[in-house]
Design a protein around this motif. Structure first.
Motif, PDB file in Angstrom:
ATOM      1  N   GLU A  96       0.851  -1.188   0.000  1.00 19.95           N
ATOM      2  CA  GLU A  96       0.000   0.000   0.000  1.00 19.95           C
ATOM      3  C   GLU A  96       0.882   1.232   0.000  1.00 19.95           C
ATOM      4  O   GLU A  96       1.930   1.255   0.643  1.00 19.95           O
ATOM      5  N   PHE A  97       0.444   2.250  -0.715  1.00 19.24           N
ATOM      6  CA  PHE A  97       1.147   3.525  -0.622  1.00 19.24           C
ATOM      7  C   PHE A  97       0.183   4.593  -0.130  1.00 19.24           C
ATOM      8  O   PHE A  97      -0.866   4.823  -0.708  1.00 19.24           O
ATOM      9  N   SER A  98       0.530   5.230   0.994  1.00 20.28           N
ATOM     10  CA  SER A  98      -0.227   6.388   1.461  1.00 20.28           C
ATOM     11  C   SER A  98       0.787   7.430   1.910  1.00 20.28           C
ATOM     12  O   SER A  98       1.952   7.124   2.135  1.00 20.28           O
ATOM     13  N   ARG A  99       0.328   8.669   2.018  1.00 20.70           N
ATOM     14  CA  ARG A  99       1.279   9.745   2.313  1.00 20.70           C
ATOM     15  C   ARG A  99       1.831   9.648   3.722  1.00 20.70           C
ATOM     16  O   ARG A  99       2.978   9.949   3.969  1.00 20.70           O
ATOM     17  N   GLY A 156      -8.217   2.000  -4.177  1.00 21.28           N
ATOM     18  CA  GLY A 156      -7.647   3.337  -4.300  1.00 21.28           C
ATOM     19  C   GLY A 156      -7.581   3.795  -5.749  1.00 21.28           C
ATOM     20  O   GLY A 156      -7.235   4.937  -6.030  1.00 21.28           O
ATOM     21  N   VAL A 157      -7.894   2.898  -6.666  1.00 16.77           N
ATOM     22  CA  VAL A 157      -7.740   3.223  -8.088  1.00 16.77           C
ATOM     23  C   VAL A 157      -9.065   3.157  -8.848  1.00 16.77           C
ATOM     24  O   VAL A 157      -9.090   3.049 -10.066  1.00 16.77           O
ATOM     25  N   GLY A 158     -10.171   3.204  -8.128  1.00 16.74           N
ATOM     26  CA  GLY A 158     -11.472   3.181  -8.793  1.00 16.74           C
ATOM     27  C   GLY A 158     -12.563   3.564  -7.810  1.00 16.74           C
ATOM     28  O   GLY A 158     -12.288   3.917  -6.670  1.00 16.74           O
ATOM     29  N   ASP A 210      -7.307  13.478  -8.260  1.00 15.07           N
ATOM     30  CA  ASP A 210      -7.875  14.314  -7.205  1.00 15.07           C
ATOM     31  C   ASP A 210      -6.749  15.060  -6.518  1.00 15.07           C
ATOM     32  O   ASP A 210      -5.598  15.039  -6.976  1.00 15.07           O
ATOM     33  N   ILE A 211      -7.100  15.695  -5.397  1.00 14.51           N
ATOM     34  CA  ILE A 211      -6.133  16.539  -4.701  1.00 14.51           C
ATOM     35  C   ILE A 211      -4.919  15.726  -4.237  1.00 14.51           C
ATOM     36  O   ILE A 211      -3.828  16.244  -4.071  1.00 14.51           O
ATOM     37  N   HIS A 212      -5.107  14.409  -4.045  1.00 12.14           N
ATOM     38  CA  HIS A 212      -4.039  13.579  -3.491  1.00 12.14           C
ATOM     39  C   HIS A 212      -3.064  13.080  -4.559  1.00 12.14           C
ATOM     40  O   HIS A 212      -1.880  12.922  -4.294  1.00 12.14           O
ATOM     41  N   ALA A 213      -3.548  12.779  -5.729  1.00 11.52           N
ATOM     42  CA  ALA A 213      -2.681  12.227  -6.762  1.00 11.52           C
ATOM     43  C   ALA A 213      -3.378  12.273  -8.117  1.00 11.52           C
ATOM     44  O   ALA A 213      -4.611  12.247  -8.193  1.00 11.52           O
ATOM     45  N   ALA A 244      -4.287  10.728 -11.954  1.00 13.76           N
ATOM     46  CA  ALA A 244      -4.613   9.390 -12.461  1.00 13.76           C
ATOM     47  C   ALA A 244      -3.354   8.693 -12.964  1.00 13.76           C
ATOM     48  O   ALA A 244      -3.149   7.500 -12.715  1.00 13.76           O
ATOM     49  N   ASP A 245      -2.505   9.445 -13.652  1.00 20.30           N
ATOM     50  CA  ASP A 245      -1.266   8.860 -14.177  1.00 20.30           C
ATOM     51  C   ASP A 245      -0.375   8.334 -13.064  1.00 20.30           C
ATOM     52  O   ASP A 245       0.197   7.249 -13.165  1.00 20.30           O
ATOM     53  N   TYR A 246      -0.264   9.136 -12.019  1.00 17.49           N
ATOM     54  CA  TYR A 246       0.582   8.721 -10.899  1.00 17.49           C
ATOM     55  C   TYR A 246       0.025   7.460 -10.250  1.00 17.49           C
ATOM     56  O   TYR A 246       0.760   6.538  -9.901  1.00 17.49           O
ATOM     57  N   ARG A 247      -1.307   7.413 -10.114  1.00 20.96           N
ATOM     58  CA  ARG A 247      -1.917   6.217  -9.514  1.00 20.96           C
ATOM     59  C   ARG A 247      -1.682   4.981 -10.389  1.00 20.96           C
ATOM     60  O   ARG A 247      -1.419   3.896  -9.882  1.00 20.96           O
ATOM     61  N   ARG A 248      -1.761   5.154 -11.711  1.00 20.48           N
ATOM     62  CA  ARG A 248      -1.501   4.010 -12.604  1.00 20.48           C
ATOM     63  C   ARG A 248      -0.062   3.545 -12.460  1.00 20.48           C
ATOM     64  O   ARG A 248       0.231   2.359 -12.441  1.00 20.48           O
ATOM     65  N   HIS A 249       0.849   4.515 -12.351  1.00 19.83           N
ATOM     66  CA  HIS A 249       2.256   4.194 -12.166  1.00 19.83           C
ATOM     67  C   HIS A 249       2.467   3.425 -10.855  1.00 19.83           C
ATOM     68  O   HIS A 249       3.132   2.399 -10.814  1.00 19.83           O
ATOM     69  N   LEU A 250       1.832   3.941  -9.781  1.00 18.30           N
ATOM     70  CA  LEU A 250       1.913   3.273  -8.479  1.00 18.30           C
ATOM     71  C   LEU A 250       1.392   1.851  -8.567  1.00 18.30           C
ATOM     72  O   LEU A 250       1.979   0.924  -7.999  1.00 18.30           O
ATOM     73  N   ALA A 251       0.279   1.683  -9.274  1.00 17.86           N
ATOM     74  CA  ALA A 251      -0.351   0.367  -9.372  1.00 17.86           C
ATOM     75  C   ALA A 251       0.649  -0.658  -9.890  1.00 17.86           C
ATOM     76  O   ALA A 251       0.783  -1.756  -9.341  1.00 17.86           O
ATOM     77  N   GLY A 252       1.393  -0.298 -10.943  1.00 17.30           N
ATOM     78  CA  GLY A 252       2.368  -1.225 -11.517  1.00 17.30           C
ATOM     79  C   GLY A 252       3.481  -1.548 -10.530  1.00 17.30           C
ATOM     80  O   GLY A 252       3.848  -2.719 -10.339  1.00 17.30           O
ATOM     81  N   THR A 253       3.991  -0.517  -9.898  1.00 21.79           N
ATOM     82  CA  THR A 253       5.088  -0.714  -8.943  1.00 21.79           C
ATOM     83  C   THR A 253       4.649  -1.603  -7.777  1.00 21.79           C
ATOM     84  O   THR A 253       5.342  -2.547  -7.397  1.00 21.79           O
ATOM     85  N   LEU A 254       3.482  -1.283  -7.229  1.00 21.43           N
ATOM     86  CA  LEU A 254       2.998  -2.054  -6.076  1.00 21.43           C
ATOM     87  C   LEU A 254       2.685  -3.495  -6.487  1.00 21.43           C
ATOM     88  O   LEU A 254       2.942  -4.433  -5.728  1.00 21.43           O
TER      89      LEU A 254
END
Ligand SMILES: Cc1cc2nc3c(=O)[nH]c(=O)nc-3n(C[C@H](O)[C@H](O)[C@H](O)COP(=O)(O)OP(=O)(O)OC[C@H]3O[C@@H](n4cnc5c(N)ncnc54)[C@H](O)[C@@H]3O)c2cc1C
Ligand code: FES
Ligand code: FES
Lengths: 338, 161
Positions: free
Chosen positions: A228-231, A261-263, A302-305, A307-317
């Motif tokens: 999981e990634f959270s701030r 977190g991605v939908g 959204d204010i937190h991240a 969509a592109d960043y979340r997609r990138h995170l998804a792959g890494t995680l």
């Protein structure tokens, strides 16, 4: 369908109303020590409501039916009370299930674990059955909020709240959960795959509430990965992957792959599971999964991240979680073979 | 119009109080306004800051996320039960020694959360201490001194049995 906000008046009335009948309210103490006599207590955050501390499931079901869509169940209150304090939710009656006996248990029935409606996060996090039979759930609990919030918040309440960035809804989906919903019309079982309708929306009928949730236990040779990634620790996730698999004849079997977190809802991704099933984890396979995820996910900006960043995170995680799952499955298989 | 009042009985720092309140009254408001126990602070009133932390039957709880009526029959402990200006409680004393507070707004919440931690949580490493403290926000200290105070308290307590 149950929508967890704007029950009667819609959202947006977060302010206090000066017309509230009880705006200048004074609590009348009876038999209070003189030093602690009630004084003018001033404004209150929540809008007025009635309150029932139900002592049986049937009493709660009857009160919910009588409320005609204007009733709200309160379990731990760790998600509901913030919304009530903001007046995003203004129920006519709050039905408290905390005093119903027998709902505070975790029990194993065959290959399934049943978690009652008042089982707190703290209990799930420290339960020996969970630790032994669903170690991924034990791990996941450490990402849920903070100690004080885990003391009150419940597993079932979190699932009913259906926050798209919460751990327990995703775990319920990953573990083929079945939600037991009770109303005066009787009990029905809802598959987790039919339960999460949207962000903070479930397929519960307005007069139904959850008495328990059943989830799969996992064979002891199952490996798992939870990333999981959270701030900050205990914050809601920007993205999260949970996956389990076993190794049979050198390849992955019984693969489960979930995300949140991605939908708008937690996700199970059968396309990803099918790609991994029957394969050994390799660099090429992980790359393939990363690419496939890009096409499958449609996260929000959204204010937190973004969509592109979340997609990138998804792959890494996903890569990290799958490596962990493979490594643990190898260790557990070796331990079982020895 | 709803809001039928309810009579509740609750023990706060060992004293039993009986009161008749509106169901919507938060436990934090009950403690502060009805009982005058203003040591329990409110910052955010939606569960995020931890300033309102009290003990409910021995475990820490956000008093802004509970209704007073839900505390019926419960035992509540607040910072007033920890010590007085003349006789600081052990955690308060550790905070003083380690300069673990500046403005002091967050302090009552930290002290009650730490009371729970010391009773129930391992706190063997700084990571464990920091994770346990993560539900309370302090705008002044930068946390370092609070961690120092808890480290000393945890060492003094020894391992959990
Ligand atoms: C500071 C903070 C941080 C948090 N961080 C996280 C986090 O990182 N991850 C996470 O997952 N959660 C987090 N939470 C939320 C927490 O996990 C809640 O406990 C949980 O979401 C809701 O459980 P509850 O028992 O408190 O439910 P409540 O707040 O009582 O209820 C939530 C909703 O579900 C409904 N409901 C509850 N129980 C039932 C039932 N049995 N049947 C039908 N409807 C029901 C209520 O009517 C309401 O709409 C956080 C909360 C706070 C305050
Ligand atoms: S006031 Fe209760 S958590 Fe902030
Ligand atoms: S000492 Fe000021 S907020 Fe913590």
């Amino acid at each position: 369908m149950q929508v967890n906000f704007g029950v009667r008046h819609g959202i947006g009335e977060a302010g206090r109303s000066r017309d509230d009948k009880a705006f200048r309210y004074a609590a009348r103490g009876r038999a209070m020590p003189a030093s602690a006599l009630a004084t003018d207590v001033g404004e209150m955050k929540p809008a007025p409501f009635d309150y029932l501390a139900a002592t049986s499931a049937s009493e709660a079901a009857e009160a919910l039916a009588a409320a005609n869509g204007d009733g709200k169940i309160i379990a731990g209150g760790q998600s509901l009370m913030p919304m009530i304090n903001f007046r995003l939710v203004k129920p006519a009656i709050l039905i408290d299930i905390n005093r119903i006996a027998g709902l505070d248990r975790i029990e194993k029935h065959g290959e399934r674990l049943r978690i009652g409606a008042t089982v707190r996060h703290r209990m799930t996090a420290t339960d020996a059955l969970v630790h032994r039979h669903i170690p991924i759930l034990h791990d996941a609990m450490h990402h849920v909020a903070h100690l004080t919030v885990r003391n009150r918040g419940t597993f079932c309440g979190s699932v009913c709240h259906a926050d798209p960035a919460a751990e327990m809804p995703m775990m319920t989906l990953l573990l083929n959960g079945t939600i037991a919903a009770l109303s005066i019309r009787g009990e029905r079982q809802i598959a987790a795959s039919d339960f999460f309708v949207g962000s903070l929306m479930t397929s519960l009928e307005p007069d139904e509430f959850v008495t328990s949730i059943e989830i799969d236990t996992l064979p002891l040779d199952t490996g798992w990965g939870f990333e999981e990634f959270s701030r900050r620790h205990g914050d809601f996730a920007l993205a999260c992957v949970a996956t389990t698999l076993r190794i049979v004849d050198g390849v992955a079997r019984d693969v489960r792959f979930g995300m949140m977190g991605v939908g708008e809802t937690p996700l199970r991704l059968p396309e990803i599971e099918a790609r991994i099933e029957g394969q050994a984890i390799s660099q090429a396979l992980l790359q393939d999964v990363t690419e496939a995820l890009k096409g499958l996910l449609h996260p929000n900006t959204d204010i937190h991240a973004s969509a592109d960043y979340r997609r990138h995170l998804a792959g890494t995680l996903a890569r990290r979680a799958l490596r962990d799952a493979w490594r643990r499955a190898t260790l557990r298989k070796d331990a079982a073979d020895a | 119009m709803p809001e039928k009042k309810i009579t509740l009985s609750v023990s706060v720092n060992g004293v039993v109080h009986t009161a008749t309140v509106e169901p919507r009254m938060l436990l934090s408001d009950f403690l502060r306004h009805a009982l005058g126990l203003t040591g329990t602070h409110v910052g955010c009133e939606h569960g995020v800051c931890g300033a309102c932390t009290v003990l409910l039957d021995g475990r820490s709880a956000r008093s802004c996320l509970m209704l007073a009526v839900q505390a019926e029959g419960a035992e509540i402990e607040t910072v007033e039960g920890q010590g007085s200006v003349d006789r600081l409680g052990r955690i308060q004393e550790a905070f003083r020694q380690h300069h673990a507070l500046q403005c002091g707004f967050c302090t009552p919440g930290f002290i009650m959360a730490i009371t729970d931690m010391l009773r129930h949580h391992p706190l063997e490493t700084d990571d464990q201490i920091r994770e346990a403290l993560s539900g309370n926000i302090c705008r002044c200290t930068g946390y370092e001194h609070i961690v120092n105070a808890v480290r000393e308290l945890a060492k003094e307590r020894g391992p959990l049995t």
